[in-house]
Design an enzyme around this catalytic site. Structure first.
Site, PDB file in Angstrom:
ATOM      1  N   GLY A  39       0.994  -1.203   0.096  1.00  0.00           N
ATOM      2  CA  GLY A  39      -0.026  -0.018   0.074  1.00  0.00           C
ATOM      3  C   GLY A  39       0.815   1.342  -0.325  1.00  0.00           C
ATOM      4  N   GLN A  44       3.400  10.257   1.347  1.00  0.00           N
ATOM      5  CA  GLN A  44       4.582   9.441   1.334  1.00  0.00           C
ATOM      6  C   GLN A  44       5.279   9.811  -0.018  1.00  0.00           C
ATOM      7  OE1 GLN A  44       2.895   5.395   2.089  1.00  0.00           O
ATOM      8  NE2 GLN A  44       4.906   5.313   3.067  1.00  0.00           N
ATOM      9  N   CYS A  92       7.434   0.150   6.268  1.00  0.00           N
ATOM     10  CA  CYS A  92       6.909   1.142   5.601  1.00  0.00           C
ATOM     11  C   CYS A  92       8.064   1.708   4.732  1.00  0.00           C
ATOM     12  CB  CYS A  92       6.639   2.293   6.706  1.00  0.00           C
ATOM     13  SG  CYS A  92       5.969   3.843   5.952  1.00  0.00           S
ATOM     14  N   LEU A  93       7.636   2.192   3.436  1.00  0.00           N
ATOM     15  CA  LEU A  93       8.424   2.595   2.512  1.00  0.00           C
ATOM     16  C   LEU A  93       8.911   3.995   2.982  1.00  0.00           C
ATOM     17  CD1 LEU A  93       9.097   3.110  -0.427  1.00  0.00           C
ATOM     18  CD2 LEU A  93       6.797   4.316  -0.923  1.00  0.00           C
ATOM     19  N   HIS A 134      -2.557   0.856   8.525  1.00  0.00           N
ATOM     20  CA  HIS A 134      -1.383   1.585   8.378  1.00  0.00           C
ATOM     21  C   HIS A 134      -1.349   2.922   7.647  1.00  0.00           C
ATOM     22  CE1 HIS A 134       3.170   1.178   7.800  1.00  0.00           C
ATOM     23  NE2 HIS A 134       2.844   2.000   6.588  1.00  0.00           N
ATOM     24  N   GLU A 135      -1.979   2.532   6.212  1.00  0.00           N
ATOM     25  CA  GLU A 135      -1.977   3.546   5.187  1.00  0.00           C
ATOM     26  C   GLU A 135      -2.904   4.818   5.650  1.00  0.00           C
ATOM     27  OE1 GLU A 135       0.087   3.139   3.187  1.00  0.00           O
ATOM     28  OE2 GLU A 135       0.474   1.196   3.113  1.00  0.00           O
ATOM     29  N   HIS A 138      -1.252   7.436   7.860  1.00  0.00           N
ATOM     30  CA  HIS A 138      -0.367   8.272   7.116  1.00  0.00           C
ATOM     31  C   HIS A 138      -1.001   9.616   6.850  1.00  0.00           C
ATOM     32  CE1 HIS A 138       3.387   6.245   6.107  1.00  0.00           C
ATOM     33  NE2 HIS A 138       2.580   5.024   5.779  1.00  0.00           N
TER      34      HIS A 138
HETATM   35 NI    NI Z   1       3.808   3.297   5.476  1.00  0.00          NI
END
Ligand code: NI
Length: 175
Positions: A39, A44, A92-93, A134-135, A138
């Site tokens: 995701g 981000q 996480c990215l 999680h997404e 953000h």
């Molecule tokens: Ni993340």
């Protein structure tokens, strides 16, 4: 992590216009695919709007992971369906190379809109529920390390793998 924008609350999308959203969505899907992620949220990539994407048919890195339908969610709202939480490793990215154990609600309902303004309304559990939580975090300026309850359960992916603390799991923004 460290970019103050990742700690900001993103703005709701006032008018959902598929054409206007397309460049953002293309960039997001490309970014997510490049990292074999599960995701991604718009902040981000520096866009402070309430847009998340997630899902995949099959991820070559996680052949046993349950499929999640590829989903675009604009202005999402999450409602826990029970008090029950479960803890699992996340990545996480925006926090590259690390993993931590994060508690999440086991069962949630999520609502929002696709890029055409059509409602999305699902009740999901487990990994699917984890990815969405999680997404959407953000969008409220929350990164998963802020939710780790025991910082002993936070570390470098490479080390955690080498030491056998974890095996590669599906609950990762990035490999
Ligand atoms: Ni993340």
């Amino acid at each position: 992590m460290g970019d103050p924008r990742l700690l900001e609350i993103s703005a709701a999308v006032d008018v959902i216009d598929a054409q206007a959203l397309q460049p953002l969505l293309t960039d997001m899907w490309d970014t997510m695919a490049a990292e074999n992620g599960a995701g991604l949220a718009a902040p981000q990539i520096g866009i402070m709007q309430r847009v998340v994407i997630f899902g995949y048919d099959n991820n070559p890195r996680y052949p046993d992971a349950p499929a999640i339908p590829e989903t675009i969610l604009v202005n999402p709202v999450i409602t826990p369906l029970s008090e029950r939480q479960e803890s699992d490793w996340e990545g996480c990215l925006s926090v590259p190379g690390m993993r931590g154990v994060v508690p999440r609600f086991e069962e949630i309902r999520y609502q929002g809109f696709d890029q055409y303004g059509q409602p999305v309304d699902r009740e999901v559990t487990g990994f699917h529920a984890r990815v969405v939580q999680h997404e959407c975090d953000h969008l409220d300026g929350i990164l998963y390390p802020q939710r780790i309850e025991d910082m002993c359960n936070f570390g470098f992916l490479q080390t955690l793998l080498e030491k056998g603390v974890i095996q590669l799991q599906p609950c990762d923004d990035q490999p």
